[in-house]
Scaffold this motif. Structure first.
Motif, short mmCIF file in Angstrom:
data_model
loop_
_atom_site.label_atom_id
_atom_site.label_comp_id
_atom_site.label_asym_id
_atom_site.label_seq_id
_atom_site.Cartn_x
_atom_site.Cartn_y
_atom_site.Cartn_z
N LEU A 177 0.85 -1.19 0.00
CA LEU A 177 0.00 0.00 0.00
C LEU A 177 0.88 1.24 0.00
O LEU A 177 1.74 1.40 0.87
CB LEU A 177 -0.90 0.01 1.23
CG LEU A 177 -1.80 1.24 1.43
CD1 LEU A 177 -2.82 1.35 0.31
CD2 LEU A 177 -2.49 1.17 2.79
N PHE A 178 0.68 2.12 -0.96
CA PHE A 178 1.50 3.31 -1.14
C PHE A 178 0.70 4.54 -0.76
O PHE A 178 -0.29 4.88 -1.41
CB PHE A 178 1.97 3.37 -2.60
CG PHE A 178 2.96 4.46 -2.91
CD1 PHE A 178 3.60 5.18 -1.91
CD2 PHE A 178 3.27 4.75 -4.24
CE1 PHE A 178 4.52 6.18 -2.21
CE2 PHE A 178 4.18 5.74 -4.56
CZ PHE A 178 4.81 6.46 -3.55
N ILE A 179 1.13 5.22 0.31
CA ILE A 179 0.47 6.42 0.82
C ILE A 179 1.43 7.60 0.70
O ILE A 179 2.58 7.51 1.14
CB ILE A 179 0.06 6.27 2.29
CG1 ILE A 179 -0.87 5.08 2.48
CG2 ILE A 179 -0.59 7.55 2.81
CD1 ILE A 179 -1.11 4.72 3.94
N SER A 180 0.97 8.69 0.12
CA SER A 180 1.79 9.90 0.08
C SER A 180 1.13 11.01 0.88
O SER A 180 -0.10 11.06 1.00
CB SER A 180 2.02 10.37 -1.37
OG SER A 180 0.81 10.80 -1.96
N PHE A 181 1.97 11.88 1.44
CA PHE A 181 1.51 13.09 2.12
C PHE A 181 1.95 14.29 1.29
O PHE A 181 3.11 14.38 0.89
CB PHE A 181 2.13 13.19 3.52
CG PHE A 181 1.42 12.40 4.57
CD1 PHE A 181 0.59 13.02 5.50
CD2 PHE A 181 1.59 11.02 4.64
CE1 PHE A 181 -0.05 12.28 6.48
CE2 PHE A 181 0.94 10.28 5.62
CZ PHE A 181 0.12 10.91 6.55
N ASP B 227 -1.51 4.95 -3.93
CA ASP B 227 -2.88 4.45 -3.79
C ASP B 227 -3.75 5.48 -3.08
O ASP B 227 -4.95 5.57 -3.35
CB ASP B 227 -2.88 3.14 -2.98
CG ASP B 227 -2.07 2.06 -3.66
OD1 ASP B 227 -2.45 1.65 -4.77
OD2 ASP B 227 -1.05 1.65 -3.09
N LEU B 228 -3.15 6.23 -2.17
CA LEU B 228 -3.87 7.22 -1.37
C LEU B 228 -2.95 8.41 -1.13
O LEU B 228 -1.80 8.23 -0.71
CB LEU B 228 -4.29 6.62 -0.03
CG LEU B 228 -4.96 7.55 0.97
CD1 LEU B 228 -6.30 8.05 0.44
CD2 LEU B 228 -5.15 6.84 2.32
N THR B 229 -3.45 9.61 -1.41
CA THR B 229 -2.69 10.83 -1.17
C THR B 229 -3.43 11.68 -0.15
O THR B 229 -4.60 12.03 -0.35
CB THR B 229 -2.49 11.63 -2.46
OG1 THR B 229 -1.68 10.86 -3.37
CG2 THR B 229 -1.78 12.95 -2.18
#
Length: 215
Positions: free
Chosen positions: A11-15, A134-136
């Motif tokens: 799972l790839f999360i960016s801020f 996947d989610l930013t």
């Protein structure tokens, strides 16, 4: 391998957010919370995240605001991201881990894409990176408040902050427009609240995504 299709279980999360928005603090807090829950997240950052990319970070975040042309800066950021992807992000995702990245390609779309270079940013991204989170999580903050908080930090990485309030406002507007353009990926978080309240909302936002990523 077709990177665009992300053939990995992680799972790839960016801020994302303007300077001083609190996104780095929230990325660290999320990583700590997931680690306490028994996951083994990878907390990383851009520019940087791998030894080679960290060397490029020093080049692009320090020095005079006009140190690089816009085109050279774009190439440096893309080179750093490619090395980061190869050495840190992709191996972790292939291993099924949660990757939490403090900034990714959306920051380049905003900062290096200003001044009419957005098409070149997207073309280079498609050619050399080909991966989106996947989610930013966009930690939103009024431009003046963010700049004030950023300037209060003790750091020598102030090149973009030295462009002043006008750039901060431009970047905030741009990030919010990106969030509108990509509603399936972006979640906008009001960062102008106490740290714990923001962290709670972020955890609530991320939690539904976690079962897809094995511990």
């Amino acid at each position: 391998m077709n990177e665009t299709n992300r053939p990995w279980p992680g799972l790839f999360i960016s801020f994302e957010g303007i300077d001083g928005s609190g996104k780095s603090t929230q990325a660290r807090r999320l990583s700590e919370t997931l680690r306490n829950r028994g996951l083994n997240p990878v907390l990383t950052r851009e520019p940087g995240g791998s030894p080679g990319a960290e060397e490029i970070r020093a080049l692009v975040l320090q020095g005079d605001p006009d140190r690089w042309s816009a085109e050279t800066e774009l190439l440096l950021f893309t080179a750093a991201r490619r090395d980061h992807l190869e050495r840190v992000i992709r191996p972790a995702l292939e291993a099924g881990r949660v990757v939490i990245c403090d900034r990714f390609a959306d920051s380049t779309r905003m900062y290096q894409g200003r001044g009419g270079l957005r098409d070149k940013v997207d073309a280079l991204h498609n050619l050399m990176i080909g991966v989106e989170p996947d989610l930013t999580l966009l930690v939103d903050m009024p431009a003046d408040a963010g700049l004030s908080r950023a300037k209060a930090r003790a750091t020598d990485e102030e090149r973009f902050e030295d462009f002043g309030l006008a750039l901060q406002q431009q970047m905030r507007d741009g990030f919010l427009a990106l969030a509108q353009d990509h509603p399936n990926r972006f979640r906008v978080i009001d960062g102008n609240r106490d740290i714990t309240t923001v962290a709670t909302e972020i955890l609530d936002t991320v939690t539904p995504y976690l079962p897809a990523c094995p511990a």
